[in-house]
Design a protein around this motif. Structure first.
Motif, PDB file in Angstrom:
ATOM      1  N   ALA A 188       1.448  13.552 -78.330  1.00 29.05           N
ATOM      2  CA  ALA A 188       0.403  13.489 -77.736  1.00 29.05           C
ATOM      3  C   ALA A 188      -0.639  14.664 -78.815  1.00 29.05           C
ATOM      4  O   ALA A 188      -0.334  15.265 -79.486  1.00 29.05           O
ATOM      5  CB  ALA A 188       0.639  14.103 -76.854  1.00 29.05           C
ATOM      6  N   GLY A 189      -1.764  14.384 -78.538  1.00 28.59           N
ATOM      7  CA  GLY A 189      -2.777  14.714 -78.919  1.00 28.59           C
ATOM      8  C   GLY A 189      -3.018  14.911 -80.542  1.00 28.59           C
ATOM      9  O   GLY A 189      -4.105  14.507 -81.444  1.00 28.59           O
TER      10      GLY A 189
ATOM     11  N   GLU B  62     -11.068   1.303 -69.812  1.00 33.53           N
ATOM     12  CA  GLU B  62     -11.256   2.240 -69.456  1.00 33.53           C
ATOM     13  C   GLU B  62     -10.900   3.400 -70.455  1.00 33.53           C
ATOM     14  O   GLU B  62     -10.972   4.066 -70.348  1.00 33.53           O
ATOM     15  CB  GLU B  62     -11.549   1.869 -67.783  1.00 33.53           C
ATOM     16  N   ALA B  63      -9.031   2.915 -70.688  1.00 31.31           N
ATOM     17  CA  ALA B  63      -9.000   4.416 -69.991  1.00 31.31           C
ATOM     18  C   ALA B  63      -8.462   4.711 -71.825  1.00 31.31           C
ATOM     19  O   ALA B  63      -7.790   6.052 -72.027  1.00 31.31           O
ATOM     20  CB  ALA B  63      -7.606   3.886 -69.999  1.00 31.31           C
ATOM     21  N   VAL B  64      -9.565   4.514 -72.554  1.00 31.52           N
ATOM     22  CA  VAL B  64      -9.235   4.603 -74.437  1.00 31.52           C
ATOM     23  C   VAL B  64     -10.370   4.901 -74.345  1.00 31.52           C
ATOM     24  O   VAL B  64     -11.093   5.598 -75.652  1.00 31.52           O
ATOM     25  CB  VAL B  64      -8.982   3.233 -74.933  1.00 31.52           C
TER      26      VAL B  64
ATOM     27  N   ASP C  42       1.284   7.499 -72.292  1.00 36.03           N
ATOM     28  CA  ASP C  42       0.996   6.804 -71.887  1.00 36.03           C
ATOM     29  C   ASP C  42       0.455   5.336 -73.015  1.00 36.03           C
ATOM     30  O   ASP C  42       0.397   3.969 -72.813  1.00 36.03           O
ATOM     31  CB  ASP C  42      -0.329   6.623 -71.050  1.00 36.03           C
ATOM     32  N   ASP C  43       0.210   5.902 -74.472  1.00 38.98           N
ATOM     33  CA  ASP C  43      -0.875   4.841 -75.152  1.00 38.98           C
ATOM     34  C   ASP C  43       0.759   4.275 -76.092  1.00 38.98           C
ATOM     35  O   ASP C  43       0.415   2.720 -76.506  1.00 38.98           O
ATOM     36  CB  ASP C  43      -1.890   5.559 -75.901  1.00 38.98           C
TER      37      ASP C  43
ATOM     38  N   VAL D 170       4.439   6.945 -79.155  1.00 38.10           N
ATOM     39  CA  VAL D 170       3.355   8.633 -79.029  1.00 38.10           C
ATOM     40  C   VAL D 170       3.642   9.606 -77.868  1.00 38.10           C
ATOM     41  O   VAL D 170       4.650   9.109 -77.151  1.00 38.10           O
ATOM     42  CB  VAL D 170       2.437   8.512 -78.264  1.00 38.10           C
ATOM     43  N   SER D 171       4.657  10.979 -78.785  1.00 38.34           N
ATOM     44  CA  SER D 171       5.764  12.167 -77.758  1.00 38.34           C
ATOM     45  C   SER D 171       4.879  12.493 -77.457  1.00 38.34           C
ATOM     46  O   SER D 171       4.196  13.610 -78.116  1.00 38.34           O
ATOM     47  CB  SER D 171       6.801  12.101 -78.659  1.00 38.34           C
TER      48      SER D 171
END
Length: 121
Positions: free
Chosen positions: A14-15, A62-64, A89-90, A119-120
């Motif tokens: 994540a990130g 929208e989410a991306v 969530d990706d 994605v962890s």
């Protein structure tokens, strides 16, 4: 026919960031837009980003927005998806697609086999 082959998927934290690539071959002149879609486990396929080969417009789910960037290299018949600030969530299988200008109403015409992004947290 248009053949599409994705690459670049894998595991990210994540990130973090990943860059997906899609190589198009065959009758690519038949496709005016290229896109990335994704399908998470147990969910339907959703559009992520679309670009016109001419480069005059892009469209994002929208989410991306603000995190993902779609780009294309017409000379190489390549399309990319730069994914930054990834979230759990990706996590999904990402598919490259190709279609006409009416993709929004009629859908895409051609699809790759997909590449898995995990994605962890």
């Amino acid at each position: 026919q248009v053949q599409l082959v994705e690459s670049g998927g894998g595991l990210a934290r994540a990130g973090g960031s990943l860059r997906l690539s899609c190589a198009a071959s065959g009758r690519t002149y038949r496709s005016e837009v290229m896109g990335w879609y994704r399908q998470a486990p147990g969910k339907g396929r959703e559009m992520v980003a679309v670009i016109r080969w001419a480069g005059d417009y892009t469209y994002y789910e929208e989410a991306v927005k603000g995190r993902f960037t779609i780009s294309g290299d017409g000379a190489k018949n390549m399309v990319y998806l730069q994914m930054n600030s990834l979230k759990p969530d990706d996590t999904a299988t990402y598919y490259c697609s190709a279609g006409g200008l009416n993709w929004y109403s009629l859908g895409m015409d051609y699809w790759g086999k997909g590449t898995l992004v995990t994605v962890s947290s």
